[in-house]
Design an enzyme around this catalytic site. Structure first.
Site, short mmCIF file in Angstrom:
data_model
loop_
_atom_site.label_atom_id
_atom_site.label_comp_id
_atom_site.label_asym_id
_atom_site.label_seq_id
_atom_site.Cartn_x
_atom_site.Cartn_y
_atom_site.Cartn_z
N TRP A 16 0.85 -1.18 0.00
CA TRP A 16 0.00 0.00 0.00
C TRP A 16 0.89 1.24 0.00
CZ3 TRP A 16 -5.41 -0.43 0.19
CH2 TRP A 16 -6.09 0.80 0.22
N HIS A 56 -8.24 -2.54 13.07
CA HIS A 56 -7.63 -1.83 11.94
C HIS A 56 -8.40 -0.56 11.59
CE1 HIS A 56 -5.71 -1.02 8.19
NE2 HIS A 56 -6.67 -1.49 7.42
#
Length: 207
Positions: A16, A56
């Protein structure tokens, strides 16, 4: 037959943008120790094939070691949605979810070694739909179940509210739609927001 549906971890593994890339280095070589090689790894919890813990995207959510392991082992249904730019409940009208707890979406969007710049949209309404059909795990061959530029993470939150756990970054190109046995266990990392997994599918119908 066993299909390895996890992405390879090495220095070239797509990460990412801005996140911690994967690296493996020898801390001590056999020549240095006289007996063994000892290595170390550095990585984001969300590199390649991984499980998202609710923590998360929700500060009071469960962390990775608190998740029930039975969610990540057992029969799974691979569904081909590779022609879809947006994945909605209408794409599952002809699917029989009897005795199914785990669904893996094959989009064929992320098949190369580069991080994708665009991925299909997964309608947040899929969360309540999966809940109604007894699904407790959604797996995708994408880096996220939400658009890459999303800040609200609507689909993440919809799945969490519906009791559906998230498995991302799968590699399903060589897997045909159908029923398999999934094993994709997260590491037992205290307090973590996610974990890499070695995900496999077993097909008992093939020798």
């Amino acid at each position: 037959m066993i299909y390895d549906i996890s992405r390879l971890l090495n220095a070239n593994t797509p990460t990412w943008p801005g996140d911690t890339p994967f690296s493996y280095d020898l801390t001590w070589s056999q020549e240095e120790t006289g007996s063994v090689n000892v290595g170390q790894i550095t990585t984001s919890c969300h590199t390649a094939t991984h499980v998202d813990a609710p923590f998360h995207f929700k500060s009071n959510g469960m962390t990775i070691e608190q998740l029930p392991l039975d969610i990540f082992v057992g029969p799974a249904l691979v569904v081909d949605v590779s022609t879809k730019g947006e994945i909605t409940v209408n794409d599952f009208e002809d699917i029989d979810f009897t005795n199914v707890r785990r669904v893996l979406l094959k989009t064929e969007t992320w098949t190369g070694d580069e991080f994708p710049t665009q991925i299909p949209i997964i309608d947040p309404e899929l969360g309540p739909f999966l809940l109604e059909n007894g699904i407790e795990l959604l797996g995708v061959d994408l880096p996220s179940v939400d658009p890459l530029d999303s800040k609200t993470l609507d689909t993440h939150h919809s799945l969490l509210k519906s009791g559906v756990h998230i498995l991302e970054g799968l590699r399903l190109s060589n897997v045909a739609p159908g029923e398999y046995r999934l094993t994709a266990l997260p590491l037992n990392i205290e307090g973590a927001d996610g974990s890499p997994v070695r995900a496999i599918l077993e097909d008992d119908t093939q020798a």
